[in-house]
Write a protein that holds these residues in place. Structure first.
Motif, short mmCIF file in Angstrom:
data_model
loop_
_atom_site.label_atom_id
_atom_site.label_comp_id
_atom_site.label_asym_id
_atom_site.label_seq_id
_atom_site.Cartn_x
_atom_site.Cartn_y
_atom_site.Cartn_z
N LYS A 100 0.81 -1.14 0.05
CA LYS A 100 0.04 0.16 -0.05
C LYS A 100 0.92 1.13 -0.09
O LYS A 100 0.54 2.14 -0.86
N ALA A 101 1.93 1.24 0.89
CA ALA A 101 2.90 2.50 0.75
C ALA A 101 3.60 2.72 -0.53
O ALA A 101 3.64 3.78 -0.97
N GLN A 102 3.92 1.36 -1.19
CA GLN A 102 4.76 1.62 -2.33
C GLN A 102 4.10 2.18 -3.35
O GLN A 102 4.21 3.00 -4.17
N LEU A 103 2.27 1.73 -3.56
CA LEU A 103 1.52 2.30 -4.36
C LEU A 103 1.07 3.78 -4.39
O LEU A 103 1.13 4.44 -5.05
N ARG A 104 1.12 4.16 -2.89
CA ARG A 104 0.66 5.50 -2.73
C ARG A 104 2.01 6.42 -3.16
O ARG A 104 1.78 7.38 -3.70
N LYS A 105 3.32 5.97 -2.93
CA LYS A 105 4.53 6.45 -3.11
C LYS A 105 4.62 6.70 -4.81
O LYS A 105 4.99 7.82 -5.36
N LEU A 106 3.92 5.73 -5.61
CA LEU A 106 3.94 6.06 -6.90
C LEU A 106 2.58 6.82 -7.47
O LEU A 106 2.58 6.86 -8.89
N GLY A 107 1.68 7.21 -6.66
CA GLY A 107 0.77 8.09 -6.89
C GLY A 107 -0.57 7.68 -6.95
O GLY A 107 -1.57 8.41 -7.56
N TRP A 108 -0.88 6.11 -6.73
CA TRP A 108 -2.12 5.34 -6.76
C TRP A 108 -2.86 5.88 -5.41
O TRP A 108 -2.33 5.73 -4.62
N HIS A 109 -4.21 5.74 -5.55
CA HIS A 109 -5.22 5.55 -4.56
C HIS A 109 -5.40 4.04 -4.26
O HIS A 109 -5.44 3.53 -5.10
N VAL A 110 -5.12 3.69 -3.00
CA VAL A 110 -5.29 2.28 -2.78
C VAL A 110 -6.64 2.17 -1.93
O VAL A 110 -6.88 2.87 -0.98
N ILE A 111 -7.35 1.10 -2.27
CA ILE A 111 -8.72 0.85 -1.97
C ILE A 111 -8.67 -0.52 -1.56
O ILE A 111 -8.25 -1.66 -2.43
N THR A 112 -9.18 -0.86 -0.28
CA THR A 112 -9.31 -2.44 0.03
C THR A 112 -10.63 -2.78 0.46
O THR A 112 -11.35 -2.01 1.07
N ILE A 113 -11.27 -3.58 -0.15
CA ILE A 113 -12.46 -4.01 0.00
C ILE A 113 -12.56 -5.64 0.40
O ILE A 113 -11.76 -6.22 -0.11
N TRP A 114 -13.29 -5.70 1.57
CA TRP A 114 -13.00 -6.97 2.54
C TRP A 114 -13.82 -7.78 1.85
O TRP A 114 -15.14 -7.56 1.61
N GLU A 115 -13.52 -9.21 1.90
CA GLU A 115 -14.53 -10.47 1.47
C GLU A 115 -16.09 -10.21 2.27
O GLU A 115 -17.09 -10.23 1.52
N CYS A 116 -16.08 -9.95 3.56
CA CYS A 116 -17.32 -9.87 4.17
C CYS A 116 -18.17 -8.59 3.76
O CYS A 116 -19.54 -8.58 3.68
N GLU A 117 -17.60 -7.66 2.95
CA GLU A 117 -18.19 -6.59 2.44
C GLU A 117 -18.72 -6.84 1.23
O GLU A 117 -19.55 -6.08 0.62
N THR A 118 -18.65 -8.06 0.37
CA THR A 118 -18.91 -8.30 -1.02
C THR A 118 -20.31 -9.17 -0.84
O THR A 118 -20.89 -9.34 -1.90
N LYS A 119 -20.64 -9.64 0.41
CA LYS A 119 -21.75 -10.59 0.46
C LYS A 119 -23.15 -9.93 0.24
O LYS A 119 -23.94 -10.48 -0.49
N ASP A 120 -23.41 -8.65 0.46
CA ASP A 120 -24.81 -8.13 0.23
C ASP A 120 -24.45 -7.15 -0.96
O ASP A 120 -23.75 -6.04 -0.93
N PRO A 121 -25.23 -7.47 -2.00
CA PRO A 121 -24.91 -6.73 -3.15
C PRO A 121 -25.42 -5.14 -3.09
O PRO A 121 -24.57 -4.09 -3.58
N ASP A 122 -26.12 -4.65 -2.22
CA ASP A 122 -26.69 -3.23 -1.89
C ASP A 122 -25.47 -2.73 -1.25
O ASP A 122 -25.07 -1.46 -1.50
N ARG A 123 -25.19 -3.09 -0.17
CA ARG A 123 -23.89 -2.76 0.60
C ARG A 123 -22.65 -2.33 -0.21
O ARG A 123 -22.14 -1.47 -0.20
N LEU A 124 -22.34 -3.54 -1.17
CA LEU A 124 -21.33 -3.45 -2.15
C LEU A 124 -21.32 -2.34 -2.97
O LEU A 124 -20.34 -1.44 -2.99
N SER A 125 -22.59 -2.07 -3.48
CA SER A 125 -22.84 -0.89 -4.17
C SER A 125 -22.48 0.42 -3.61
O SER A 125 -21.92 1.33 -4.28
#
Length: 139
Positions: A100-125
């Motif tokens: 994450k630190a390496q990507l930020r240093k290269l100018g990228w926004h880093v987003i993490t989506i967790w497995e448990c957050e993908t179960k409900d389609p409305d929540r994921l949206s």
């Protein structure tokens, strides 16, 4: 806690754990695409080989399994059964931080989506809308 499986059986079972194209990752892909965004998969030229990359927005997105990447406060991130696994998980978390630190240093926004957050389609949206669409475009 003693492992109930033989070493060979455990090794075989662990070799079957996917690193790419998992169900949570596919759910995220569908939600990102439904939001009208286009992406690239598994860019090997970036640190950590992000699961999805949205180049126009400068976003590197990871879909992490709660158990393997130790999602804080998640019931799926149960305590490891041995010191071997505890060390393996510590190394996973440290690698995630480093990438994450390496990507930020290269100018990228880093987003993490967790497995448990993908179960409900409305929540994921809502997560896609808030975390991904909420970021400004790269200049």
């Amino acid at each position: 806690m003693v492992d109930r499986l033989t070493r060979q059986r455990r090794s075989w079972l662990m070799s079957r754990v996917q690193g790419k194209n998992t169900s949570p990752e596919i759910r995220v892909r569908k939600a990102v695409h439904a939001a009208g965004l286009r992406f690239r998969l598994h860019r090997k030229d970036l640190p950590g080989t992000p699961d999805l990359v949205l180049p126009k927005r400068g976003i590197a997105l990871f879909v992490h399994g709660c158990y393997w990447h130790r999602h804080p406060g998640c019931r799926k991130a149960t305590p490891p059964s041995s010191e071997f696994w505890a060390e393996k998980f510590r190394m996973n978390v440290a690698r995630d931080r480093r990438v994450k630190a390496q990507l930020r240093k290269l100018g990228w926004h880093v987003i993490t989506i967790w497995e448990c957050e993908t179960k409900d389609p409305d929540r994921l949206s809502r997560i896609i809308e808030g975390r991904v669409l909420g970021l400004t475009k790269r200049h």
